[in-house]
Design a protein around this motif. Structure first.
Motif, PDB file in Angstrom:
ATOM      1  N   GLU A 136      45.772  47.056  71.481  1.00  0.00           N
ATOM      2  CA  GLU A 136      46.936  46.350  71.495  1.00  0.00           C
ATOM      3  C   GLU A 136      48.378  46.553  71.962  1.00  0.00           C
ATOM      4  OE1 GLU A 136      48.407  50.414  68.369  1.00  0.00           O
ATOM      5  OE2 GLU A 136      47.117  51.000  70.646  1.00  0.00           O
ATOM      6  N   THR A 137      49.214  46.233  71.543  1.00  0.00           N
ATOM      7  CA  THR A 137      50.680  46.136  72.632  1.00  0.00           C
ATOM      8  C   THR A 137      51.262  47.314  71.938  1.00  0.00           C
ATOM      9  OG1 THR A 137      50.765  43.557  72.174  1.00  0.00           O
ATOM     10  CG2 THR A 137      52.241  44.862  73.248  1.00  0.00           C
ATOM     11  N   ARG A 138      51.054  47.770  73.109  1.00  0.00           N
ATOM     12  CA  ARG A 138      52.290  49.384  72.737  1.00  0.00           C
ATOM     13  C   ARG A 138      53.720  49.052  74.147  1.00  0.00           C
ATOM     14  NH1 ARG A 138      48.939  54.160  70.679  1.00  0.00           N
ATOM     15  NH2 ARG A 138      50.398  55.375  71.610  1.00  0.00           N
ATOM     16  N   MET A 195      53.146  49.433  68.987  1.00  0.00           N
ATOM     17  CA  MET A 195      53.975  48.068  68.501  1.00  0.00           C
ATOM     18  C   MET A 195      53.211  47.239  67.178  1.00  0.00           C
ATOM     19  SD  MET A 195      56.232  45.359  70.666  1.00  0.00           S
ATOM     20  CE  MET A 195      57.180  44.294  70.316  1.00  0.00           C
ATOM     21  N   ARG A 196      52.015  46.730  67.636  1.00  0.00           N
ATOM     22  CA  ARG A 196      51.230  45.440  67.461  1.00  0.00           C
ATOM     23  C   ARG A 196      50.264  45.238  67.836  1.00  0.00           C
ATOM     24  NH1 ARG A 196      54.723  42.039  69.724  1.00  0.00           N
ATOM     25  NH2 ARG A 196      53.994  40.693  71.971  1.00  0.00           N
ATOM     26  N   THR A 197      49.091  44.385  67.210  1.00  0.00           N
ATOM     27  CA  THR A 197      47.935  44.507  67.346  1.00  0.00           C
ATOM     28  C   THR A 197      47.796  43.518  68.150  1.00  0.00           C
ATOM     29  OG1 THR A 197      46.631  44.973  64.845  1.00  0.00           O
ATOM     30  CG2 THR A 197      45.089  44.516  66.089  1.00  0.00           C
ATOM     31  N   LYS A 198      46.699  43.743  69.228  1.00  0.00           N
ATOM     32  CA  LYS A 198      46.956  42.572  69.973  1.00  0.00           C
ATOM     33  C   LYS A 198      45.899  41.317  69.685  1.00  0.00           C
ATOM     34  CE  LYS A 198      47.521  41.223  74.587  1.00  0.00           C
ATOM     35  NZ  LYS A 198      48.256  40.574  75.002  1.00  0.00           N
ATOM     36  N   GLU A 199      47.351  39.819  69.796  1.00  0.00           N
ATOM     37  CA  GLU A 199      46.680  38.592  69.519  1.00  0.00           C
ATOM     38  C   GLU A 199      45.618  38.197  70.757  1.00  0.00           C
ATOM     39  OE1 GLU A 199      50.043  39.565  70.625  1.00  0.00           O
ATOM     40  OE2 GLU A 199      51.368  38.564  69.329  1.00  0.00           O
ATOM     41  N   GLU A 200      44.830  37.714  69.408  1.00  0.00           N
ATOM     42  CA  GLU A 200      43.498  36.803  70.380  1.00  0.00           C
ATOM     43  C   GLU A 200      44.227  35.958  70.972  1.00  0.00           C
ATOM     44  OE1 GLU A 200      41.068  38.566  71.743  1.00  0.00           O
ATOM     45  OE2 GLU A 200      41.308  39.883  70.160  1.00  0.00           O
ATOM     46  N   LEU A 201      43.249  35.149  72.283  1.00  0.00           N
ATOM     47  CA  LEU A 201      44.399  33.646  72.628  1.00  0.00           C
ATOM     48  C   LEU A 201      43.963  32.580  71.919  1.00  0.00           C
ATOM     49  CD1 LEU A 201      42.267  33.404  76.284  1.00  0.00           C
ATOM     50  CD2 LEU A 201      45.112  34.408  75.870  1.00  0.00           C
ATOM     51  N   ASN A 202      42.918  32.662  70.663  1.00  0.00           N
ATOM     52  CA  ASN A 202      42.934  31.745  69.509  1.00  0.00           C
ATOM     53  C   ASN A 202      44.607  31.743  68.915  1.00  0.00           C
ATOM     54  OD1 ASN A 202      41.951  33.643  68.298  1.00  0.00           O
ATOM     55  ND2 ASN A 202      40.283  33.433  68.259  1.00  0.00           N
TER      56      ASN A 202
END
Length: 486
Positions: free
Chosen positions: A252-254, A266-273
């Motif tokens: 995730e992003t913190r 803050m939010r779940t970490k995005e994948e590159l796709n």
């Protein structure tokens, strides 16, 4: 948390450092990049992504990115493409970021950091160009979020390290070295408090001896190098605590809260796709010719690592001195020029790190505003070296007078102020005899073995000479006189 538990684990850290480039206009538009302007005044139809508008690449942005790549030992990619990175936030008027995905302008490279254990090389993965987003504003008492687009389109380079960093202290040094580099190159002011340099940290932990990295978490919102270190320390402990409890770590992003010293989701970490990268259709491929690259190389300044080695190996300075002197490009260049006028490099270092920096700090001045030329300062160093004045007299009396007068040599000022030390043994001997004759009881105590009384006699001679006696010569002559007394 118990130290023994923490020591079971090995942190694995990679950094993504964004540096706003010090160009006068944005990366794809002619809007000003001036910091601190009224909201939404440095904008145009290109910045706001009006239909029918087309970007035009700022040549200076490319030059600055190449400079950073050369300084970091990167391979410069000769054919560059831009890509669209799609995501949707209110501060991103285009609905995508123009960046470099498959063809970054700089590949590989390294940053050398100095730890107590010695030097360590941190590999770089890439340096690429992109545009910045705007800024969301949450004003006190307001329920709505406001957006300032002044920052949208400001040019960035993103410096991405490999996951070679193993502690928060190493991360601290990496950010410090990169900030130093961008300042030496004058491509970014490195001011993290104003957001012109920002750092995201990818942190994971694994048991020592393990071969597979743990789940990484990205930390954002660190507005100082010290806070980068604090955030990483907290995140390492948080992840270890979860593992010890048998709980899962989510990618995730913190965000980092500097007040509490903790991170929060803050939010779940995005994948590159999730970003749906695809080539930017409105920008042609960028070709970097041999001539252009050679011209950029010709403008490269002396870099901190080069100067550090020069100061330690050629000038014989301690590592501490070299580190302090190379912290600032301007201080380093002033010192380097000073060494053209004196061979007493250690004395020159002491003067720059002591009286010169002290004067600048006291008046909040830049070294470029320092009134004494390196030639003038070298005269003062020579005066002390010759034994005509002590360092204390030179730094406390002559140095301030030279600054105030903004003229006159150190020798002339010392003579005018009657500060030249008395080094004539013929003139000193009668005064030494007078000081000894004044304290017959103390002489007896000295002869009986109380040798620390030499300092008392020394002080008396200094009083008689009004502080002008050469300390070294006086001390030797005084000791010889006392030892030869019957």
């Amino acid at each position: 948390m118990d130290k023994s538990i923490i020591e079971k684990y090995q942190p694995v850290i990679g950094l993504e450092i964004h540096a706003q480039l010090s160009t006068q206009s944005k990366i794809f538009a002619s809007d000003s990049t001036e910091f601190g302007s009224m909201p939404n005044t440095n904008v145009s139809v290109i910045t706001l992504a009006h239909p029918g508008t087309l970007p035009l690449l700022n040549k200076k942005v490319v030059e600055y990115a190449i400079k950073m790549g050369l300084a970091s030992g990167c391979e410069i990619n000769r054919v560059n493409f831009f890509d669209r990175k799609n995501y949707f936030y209110p501060d991103l008027p285009k609905g995508y970021q123009t960046t470099q995905d498959k063809a970054p302008i700089c590949k590989g490279g390294e940053v050398v950091i100095r730890m107590k254990e010695g030097e360590k090389v941190i590999r770089l993965n890439r340096i690429h160009m992109e545009d910045d987003a705007g800024k969301n504003l949450h004003l006190a008492g307001e329920t709505d979020t406001l957006v300032d687009y002044n920052r949208a389109g400001v040019p960035l380079i993103e410096i991405v390290t490999e996951p070679d960093i193993r502690s928060s202290e190493e991360a601290f040094q990496v950010v410090t070295e990169i900030r130093k580099l961008v300042r030496y190159l004058e491509v970014c002011d490195g001011n993290m408090e104003e957001g012109s340099m920002r750092c995201d940290a990818n942190v994971s932990v694994m048991l020592k001896g393990a071969t597979q990295y743990g789940k990484k978490v990205e930390i954002k919102n660190m507005n100082s190098i010290r806070n980068v270190q604090r955030a990483i320390d907290h995140e390492i402990e948080r992840q270890i605590e979860l593992i010890e409890k048998g709980e899962a770590i989510f990618s995730e992003t913190r965000m980092f809260d500097a007040t509490t010293g903790s991170t929060y989701g803050m939010r779940t970490k995005e994948e590159l796709n999730d970003y749906r990268y695809f080539p930017e259709p409105d920008l042609q491929p960028l070709h970097i010719s041999d001539t252009w690259l050679a011209d950029i190389k010709a403008t490269m300044p002396s870099l901190p690592n080069f100067l550090y080695k020069k100061f330690t190996e050629e000038f014989g300075l301690p590592q501490y001195d070299a580190q302090v002197l190379t912290d600032s490009k301007e201080i380093a260049l002033y010192f380097e020029d000073l060494c053209k006028h004196t061979k007493n490099y250690k004395a020159a270092s002491n003067w720059v790190m002591g009286p010169v920096k002290g004067y600048l700090n006291e008046l909040t001045l830049h070294i470029n505003d320092f009134p004494l030329s390196t030639q003038k300062l070298s005269e003062l160093i020579a005066l002390v070296e010759s034994g005509k004045v002590s360092f204390a007299v030179a730094s406390q009396k002559i140095f301030p007078e030279m600054i105030n007068q903004k003229g006159g040599s150190a020798q002339q000022i010392a003579e005018k102020m009657n500060l030249i030390q008395e080094s004539d043994t013929g003139a000193l001997q009668p005064l030494i005899d007078e000081a000894i004759a004044k304290y017959p009881n103390k002489v007896a105590e000295y002869k009986a073995g109380k040798t620390n009384l030499l300092a008392m006699f020394m002080g008396e001679v200094m009083k008689l000479t009004k502080g002008k006696a050469d300390p070294k010569i006086t001390s030797e002559l005084l000791k010889k006189t006392l030892d030869n007394l019957n």
